[in-house]
Scaffold this motif. Structure first.
Motif, PDB file in Angstrom:
ATOM      1  N   ILE A   1     -10.382   0.316   0.343  1.00 14.49           N
ATOM      2  CA  ILE A   1      -8.912   0.353   0.310  1.00 14.49           C
ATOM      3  C   ILE A   1      -8.397   1.558   1.092  1.00 14.49           C
ATOM      4  O   ILE A   1      -7.412   1.451   1.846  1.00 14.49           O
ATOM      5  CB  ILE A   1      -8.400   0.375  -1.146  1.00 14.49           C
ATOM      6  N   ARG A   2      -9.056   2.705   0.953  1.00 18.80           N
ATOM      7  CA  ARG A   2      -8.637   3.906   1.711  1.00 18.80           C
ATOM      8  C   ARG A   2      -8.764   3.667   3.214  1.00 18.80           C
ATOM      9  O   ARG A   2      -7.845   4.003   3.986  1.00 18.80           O
ATOM     10  CB  ARG A   2      -9.495   5.099   1.292  1.00 18.80           C
ATOM     11  N   ASP A   3      -9.871   3.057   3.639  1.00 17.58           N
ATOM     12  CA  ASP A   3     -10.056   2.786   5.072  1.00 17.58           C
ATOM     13  C   ASP A   3      -8.989   1.837   5.604  1.00 17.58           C
ATOM     14  O   ASP A   3      -8.488   2.020   6.720  1.00 17.58           O
ATOM     15  CB  ASP A   3     -11.441   2.175   5.310  1.00 17.58           C
ATOM     16  N   ARG A   4      -8.630   0.818   4.811  1.00 21.97           N
ATOM     17  CA  ARG A   4      -7.613  -0.138   5.257  1.00 21.97           C
ATOM     18  C   ARG A   4      -6.252   0.550   5.422  1.00 21.97           C
ATOM     19  O   ARG A   4      -5.517   0.269   6.378  1.00 21.97           O
ATOM     20  CB  ARG A   4      -7.484  -1.280   4.246  1.00 21.97           C
ATOM     21  N   ILE A   5      -5.930   1.439   4.488  1.00 22.65           N
ATOM     22  CA  ILE A   5      -4.641   2.145   4.566  1.00 22.65           C
ATOM     23  C   ILE A   5      -4.616   3.061   5.779  1.00 22.65           C
ATOM     24  O   ILE A   5      -3.652   3.073   6.556  1.00 22.65           O
ATOM     25  CB  ILE A   5      -4.384   2.937   3.266  1.00 22.65           C
ATOM     26  N   LEU A   6      -5.687   3.852   5.965  1.00 22.99           N
ATOM     27  CA  LEU A   6      -5.749   4.784   7.089  1.00 22.99           C
ATOM     28  C   LEU A   6      -5.769   4.059   8.425  1.00 22.99           C
ATOM     29  O   LEU A   6      -5.277   4.582   9.433  1.00 22.99           O
ATOM     30  CB  LEU A   6      -6.989   5.680   6.952  1.00 22.99           C
ATOM     31  N   ASP A   7      -6.314   2.851   8.435  1.00 23.26           N
ATOM     32  CA  ASP A   7      -6.386   2.058   9.667  1.00 23.26           C
ATOM     33  C   ASP A   7      -5.085   1.300   9.935  1.00 23.26           C
ATOM     34  O   ASP A   7      -4.959   0.605  10.939  1.00 23.26           O
ATOM     35  CB  ASP A   7      -7.562   1.071   9.573  1.00 23.26           C
ATOM     36  N   GLY A   8      -4.123   1.415   9.015  1.00 25.34           N
ATOM     37  CA  GLY A   8      -2.826   0.765   9.212  1.00 25.34           C
ATOM     38  C   GLY A   8      -2.859  -0.738   9.107  1.00 25.34           C
ATOM     39  O   GLY A   8      -2.042  -1.439   9.720  1.00 25.34           O
ATOM     40  N   GLN A   9      -3.781  -1.279   8.304  1.00 24.77           N
ATOM     41  CA  GLN A   9      -3.928  -2.732   8.207  1.00 24.77           C
ATOM     42  C   GLN A   9      -2.804  -3.401   7.414  1.00 24.77           C
ATOM     43  O   GLN A   9      -2.623  -4.614   7.517  1.00 24.77           O
ATOM     44  CB  GLN A   9      -5.282  -3.078   7.583  1.00 24.77           C
ATOM     45  N   PHE A  10      -2.065  -2.633   6.624  1.00 21.57           N
ATOM     46  CA  PHE A  10      -1.035  -3.233   5.773  1.00 21.57           C
ATOM     47  C   PHE A  10       0.378  -2.876   6.214  1.00 21.57           C
ATOM     48  O   PHE A  10       1.331  -2.971   5.426  1.00 21.57           O
ATOM     49  CB  PHE A  10      -1.252  -2.801   4.314  1.00 21.57           C
ATOM     50  N   THR A  11       0.522  -2.467   7.452  1.00 18.16           N
ATOM     51  CA  THR A  11       1.853  -2.077   7.943  1.00 18.16           C
ATOM     52  C   THR A  11       2.743  -3.277   8.252  1.00 18.16           C
ATOM     53  O   THR A  11       3.957  -3.124   8.424  1.00 18.16           O
ATOM     54  CB  THR A  11       1.716  -1.223   9.220  1.00 18.16           C
ATOM     55  N   GLU A  12       2.174  -4.471   8.336  1.00 12.09           N
ATOM     56  CA  GLU A  12       2.952  -5.666   8.681  1.00 12.09           C
ATOM     57  C   GLU A  12       3.367  -6.479   7.451  1.00 12.09           C
ATOM     58  O   GLU A  12       4.027  -7.504   7.594  1.00 12.09           O
ATOM     59  CB  GLU A  12       2.148  -6.562   9.631  1.00 12.09           C
ATOM     60  N   CYS A  13       2.935  -6.069   6.251  1.00 15.70           N
ATOM     61  CA  CYS A  13       3.331  -6.800   5.040  1.00 15.70           C
ATOM     62  C   CYS A  13       4.002  -5.827   4.069  1.00 15.70           C
ATOM     63  O   CYS A  13       3.937  -4.609   4.241  1.00 15.70           O
ATOM     64  CB  CYS A  13       2.125  -7.477   4.372  1.00 15.70           C
ATOM     65  N   ASP A  14       4.643  -6.390   3.045  1.00 20.81           N
ATOM     66  CA  ASP A  14       5.455  -5.559   2.157  1.00 20.81           C
ATOM     67  C   ASP A  14       4.708  -5.133   0.894  1.00 20.81           C
ATOM     68  O   ASP A  14       5.326  -4.883  -0.145  1.00 20.81           O
ATOM     69  CB  ASP A  14       6.745  -6.303   1.767  1.00 20.81           C
ATOM     70  N   ILE A  15       3.399  -5.026   0.972  1.00 26.80           N
ATOM     71  CA  ILE A  15       2.630  -4.587  -0.183  1.00 26.80           C
ATOM     72  C   ILE A  15       2.819  -3.082  -0.375  1.00 26.80           C
ATOM     73  O   ILE A  15       2.840  -2.320   0.606  1.00 26.80           O
ATOM     74  CB  ILE A  15       1.138  -4.953  -0.018  1.00 26.80           C
ATOM     75  N   SER A  16       3.004  -2.658  -1.615  1.00 23.83           N
ATOM     76  CA  SER A  16       3.299  -1.251  -1.902  1.00 23.83           C
ATOM     77  C   SER A  16       2.040  -0.510  -2.339  1.00 23.83           C
ATOM     78  O   SER A  16       1.023  -1.122  -2.701  1.00 23.83           O
ATOM     79  CB  SER A  16       4.362  -1.151  -2.996  1.00 23.83           C
ATOM     80  N   LEU A  17       2.111   0.824  -2.326  1.00 26.81           N
ATOM     81  CA  LEU A  17       0.978   1.633  -2.785  1.00 26.81           C
ATOM     82  C   LEU A  17       0.717   1.394  -4.273  1.00 26.81           C
ATOM     83  O   LEU A  17      -0.448   1.408  -4.717  1.00 26.81           O
ATOM     84  CB  LEU A  17       1.270   3.118  -2.528  1.00 26.81           C
ATOM     85  N   LYS A  18       1.780   1.162  -5.027  1.00 29.15           N
ATOM     86  CA  LYS A  18       1.614   0.877  -6.451  1.00 29.15           C
ATOM     87  C   LYS A  18       0.841  -0.431  -6.646  1.00 29.15           C
ATOM     88  O   LYS A  18      -0.034  -0.521  -7.507  1.00 29.15           O
ATOM     89  CB  LYS A  18       2.987   0.785  -7.124  1.00 29.15           C
ATOM     90  N   GLU A  19       1.166  -1.428  -5.836  1.00 29.94           N
ATOM     91  CA  GLU A  19       0.455  -2.702  -5.929  1.00 29.94           C
ATOM     92  C   GLU A  19      -1.000  -2.554  -5.486  1.00 29.94           C
ATOM     93  O   GLU A  19      -1.911  -3.154  -6.080  1.00 29.94           O
ATOM     94  CB  GLU A  19       1.177  -3.757  -5.088  1.00 29.94           C
ATOM     95  N   LEU A  20      -1.237  -1.746  -4.461  1.00 29.83           N
ATOM     96  CA  LEU A  20      -2.611  -1.491  -4.025  1.00 29.83           C
ATOM     97  C   LEU A  20      -3.414  -0.804  -5.122  1.00 29.83           C
ATOM     98  O   LEU A  20      -4.616  -1.074  -5.297  1.00 29.83           O
ATOM     99  CB  LEU A  20      -2.621  -0.647  -2.753  1.00 29.83           C
ATOM    100  N   GLU A  21      -2.764   0.084  -5.862  1.00 35.37           N
ATOM    101  CA  GLU A  21      -3.439   0.751  -6.976  1.00 35.37           C
ATOM    102  C   GLU A  21      -3.807  -0.248  -8.062  1.00 35.37           C
ATOM    103  O   GLU A  21      -4.905  -0.190  -8.632  1.00 35.37           O
ATOM    104  CB  GLU A  21      -2.526   1.853  -7.538  1.00 35.37           C
ATOM    105  N   ARG A  22      -2.931  -1.178  -8.340  1.00 31.18           N
ATOM    106  CA  ARG A  22      -3.227  -2.212  -9.344  1.00 31.18           C
ATOM    107  C   ARG A  22      -4.340  -3.132  -8.857  1.00 31.18           C
ATOM    108  O   ARG A  22      -5.182  -3.579  -9.642  1.00 31.18           O
ATOM    109  CB  ARG A  22      -1.955  -2.994  -9.654  1.00 31.18           C
ATOM    110  N   ILE A  23      -4.355  -3.411  -7.566  1.00 31.93           N
ATOM    111  CA  ILE A  23      -5.439  -4.215  -6.990  1.00 31.93           C
ATOM    112  C   ILE A  23      -6.765  -3.467  -7.115  1.00 31.93           C
ATOM    113  O   ILE A  23      -7.793  -4.056  -7.476  1.00 31.93           O
ATOM    114  CB  ILE A  23      -5.142  -4.532  -5.507  1.00 31.93           C
ATOM    115  N   ARG A  24      -6.729  -2.179  -6.864  1.00 33.17           N
ATOM    116  CA  ARG A  24      -7.924  -1.353  -6.970  1.00 33.17           C
ATOM    117  C   ARG A  24      -8.520  -1.427  -8.379  1.00 33.17           C
ATOM    118  O   ARG A  24      -9.713  -1.675  -8.566  1.00 33.17           O
ATOM    119  CB  ARG A  24      -7.565   0.099  -6.617  1.00 33.17           C
ATOM    120  N   GLU A  25      -7.666  -1.237  -9.378  1.00 33.35           N
ATOM    121  CA  GLU A  25      -8.141  -1.251 -10.762  1.00 33.35           C
ATOM    122  C   GLU A  25      -8.611  -2.642 -11.187  1.00 33.35           C
ATOM    123  O   GLU A  25      -9.585  -2.783 -11.920  1.00 33.35           O
ATOM    124  CB  GLU A  25      -7.031  -0.760 -11.697  1.00 33.35           C
TER     125      GLU A  25
END
Length: 439
Positions: A390-414
Motif C-alpha cells: 500500500i505504501r509503494d502504491r501511494i508513493l508511486d501515485g497509483q491512486f491519483t486518478e480515483c477518489d479513494i481516501s487515505l482513511k479508506e486505504l487504512e480500512r483496506i489495510r486493516e
C-alpha cells in the motif's frame, strides 16, 4: 385541448427534466456518466410515454377502465435497477405529471384525477417493494406484491368515487389493476437486457450471471490455468471484504476479480502460479522478453473479454488492475546488465485505477500473490507485506486518478491483514499415533 394547454404541459415536463439535469450535475458524475444517465432516463420515459399513448388510444376506442392496466411501476422499477432509488422516485413524479396530461379530457372528470393518484401510488409501491433484484424470481414476486396493492388502491379509489364495489365495472377495474402491477415487472424483466445491451450497463442480475462457475470463460481459466483460477478466487475474497468495508460495489469487485487475469490463459506456464515442478520458462528468456509476456496479460485479457462481449467495467478491471506499476523483478534484473535502462520501459500500460473498485483489486491482487509466495506467513510477515504494498502504491501515485481516501486505504489495510490472518493462521500440530495417523 387548446394549444396553450399543450404548451403548458410541455414546459412542465421540460422543467422536470431540467431539475433532473441539475441533480445529475450536482452528483459530480464524469461527463460521459452524466450523459449516459440522462439518456437512460429519457429512453425509459419515452418507452413509458408510448405505453401511455397506447392505453389512451384503447380508452378512446371505448374499452372501459382500460387505463388501470397501465404499468405504472414500470419506469420507477427500471430506473431503480439501472440507476438508483432516487432516480426511481423522480420517475414516479414524471410519470404522474405526464399521465395528468395524457388522460386529460375536454370535460373535467374526477376519474382522471383518481387515475393519476392510482399511477402515483402504484409507482411508489414498486420502488419501495423492490428490494432484492439480484434474482429475476424476486423481481417477479415483487410484481405480485404490487399487483395485490394495486387491487387495494383500486378498491379505495372506487370507494372515494362513490362507485358500487360489487358491480361488473368495479371487478373490471380491480382485474386491470392487478394485471397492470404484474405487467410492470414482466415488462421490466423483458426490457432490462435490452437497456443493458444498448447502454453497456452492468446490473446486479447481470453480475450474478457472470459469477456462475459454469460460465464458459471461467471454465476456460480453470482448464487452461488452474493456478490462476485459484489465485483469482482468493483475490476475489480479499477484495470483496475490502469493498464491503469502504462501501464500494463489492459484487462488481468480486466478479471483476474472477476475470481480471484471463489474459494469462494465452501463456499459462509463464506465470508463477501455473508453474509445475519448479520449471520456470523465464530462465530461458531475457528480462525484456519476460517483461513483454508478463505486461501483455492485461491487454490480452481486455481483448479476450471484448471478443466475448463482456460488460465494459469487467474489461476495464482486466486492463487497469495493475495500473502503471513497475515490473520490479525483471526491471532490476535487466538493470544489472544494462544500467541505463529506463524504469518506464518496465511499467504496465495502465491507465491508473480510475475507480475505488479497481484500486481495491490493484492492492488485493499484489498482496495475495506476495503472501502466497511467502514461506510460512506469520502475522508479522503479513503485516509487513500489506503495509509495504500500500505504501509503494501511494508513493508511486497509483491512486491519483480515483477518489479513494487515505482513511479508506487504512480500512483496506486493516481488512486485508485481518482476512489474511484468518486464512493463514497457524494450525496446531497434532502428534501422530503409532500408525502415523493424526489424532
Amino acid at each position: 385541448m387548446p394549444i396553450k394547454q399543450y404548451a403548458g404541459y410541455a414546459f412542465l415536463i421540460l422543467a422536470l427534466f431540467l431539475l433532473l439535469y441539475f441533480y445529475t450535475k450536482k452528483r459530480k458524475y464524469p461527463p460521459k456518466k452524466r450523459q449516459q444517465t440522462m439518456l437512460i432516463f429519457t429512453s425509459v420515459y419515452v418507452t413509458t410515454l408510448v405505453f401511455l399513448l397506447v392505453i389512451r388510444f384503447l380508452e378512446s376506442a371505448n374499452l372501459m377502465n382500460i387505463a388501470f392496466i397501465f404499468p405504472a411501476a414500470f419506469m420507477p422499477v427500471i430506473l431503480k435497477i439501472l440507476l438508483n432509488e432516487r432516480y426511481a422516485f423522480f420517475g414516479v413524479i414524471v410519470v404522474g405529471v405526464t399521465s395528468l396530461f395524457i388522460f386529460e379530457s375536454d370535460t373535467t372528470s374526477i376519474m382522471n384525477v383518481l387515475m393519476v393518484a392510482f399511477i402515483l401510488l402504484s409507482g411508489l409501491t414498486g420502488v419501495v417493494a423492490l428490494k432484492d433484484y439480484s434474482r429475476r424470481i424476486m423481481i417477479f414476486q415483487t410484481g405480485l406484491i404490487v399487483g395485490a396493492m394495486n387491487v387495494i388502491y383500486a378498491i379505495l379509489l372506487l370507494a372515494i368515487n362513490n362507485s358500487t364495489l360489487f358491480s361488473l365495472n368495479a371487478l373490471q377495474v380491480i382485474f386491470y389493476a392487478f394485471i397492470g402491477g404484474i405487467g410492470s415487472f414482466m415488462l421490466g424483466l423483458a426490457l432490462i437486457p435490452l437497456f443493458e445491451t444498448i447502454f453497456g450497463l452492468l446490473t446486479t442480475s447481470r453480475l450474478i450471471e457472470l459469477a456462475n462457475p459454469n460460465h464458459p470463460l471461467l471454465k476456460k481459466i480453470l482448464m487452461k490455468a488452474p493456478g490462476t483460477y485459484h489465485h483469482s478466487m482468493m483475490v476475489a475474497n480479499l477484495a470483496e471484504s475490502c469493498a464491503d468495508e469502504i462501501g464500494a460495489n463489492s459484487l462488481l469487485v468480486r466478479v471483476g476479480c474472477f476475470y481480471h487475469d484471463i489474459g494469462k490463459t494465452l501463456r499459462p506456464p509463464y506465470f508463477v502460479e501455473n508453474q509445475l515442478q519448479g520449471i520456470n520458462p523465464h530462465d530461458r528468456l531475457t528480462p525484456k522478453q519476460s517483461r513483454d509476456i508478463i505486461l501483455a496479460h492485461t491487454t490480452d485479457g481486455a481483448d479476450i473479454l471484448k471478443e466475448n462481449h463482456m460488460p465494459q467495467p469487467i474489461i476495464d478491471i482486466a486492463r487497469m488492475h495493475h495500473g502503471t506499476t513497475v515490473l520490479k523483478y525483471f526491471y532490476f534484473k535487466e538493470k544489472e546488465v544494462n544500467p541505463e535502462i529506463l524504469e518506464s520501459e518496465f511499467r504496465y500500460s495502465g491507465p491508473k485505477p480510475p475507480t475505488k473498485e479497481i484500486a481495491i483489486i490493484n492492492i488485493a491482487d499484489s498482496v495475495e500473490a506476495a503472501v502466497r509466495s511467502c514461506e510460512m506467513p506469520t502475522k508479522e510477515k503479513i503485516s509487513t507485506i500489506v503495509d509495504g504494498i500500500i505504501r509503494d502504491r501511494i508513493l508511486d501515485g497509483q491512486f491519483t486518478e480515483c477518489d479513494i481516501s487515505l482513511k479508506e486505504l487504512e480500512r483496506i489495510r486493516e481488512t486485508l491483514k485481518r482476512t489474511l490472518n484468518g486464512i493463514y493462521h497457524q494450525r496446531i500440530q497434532y502428534p501422530d499415533d503409532s500408525k502415523g495417523e493424526t489424532k
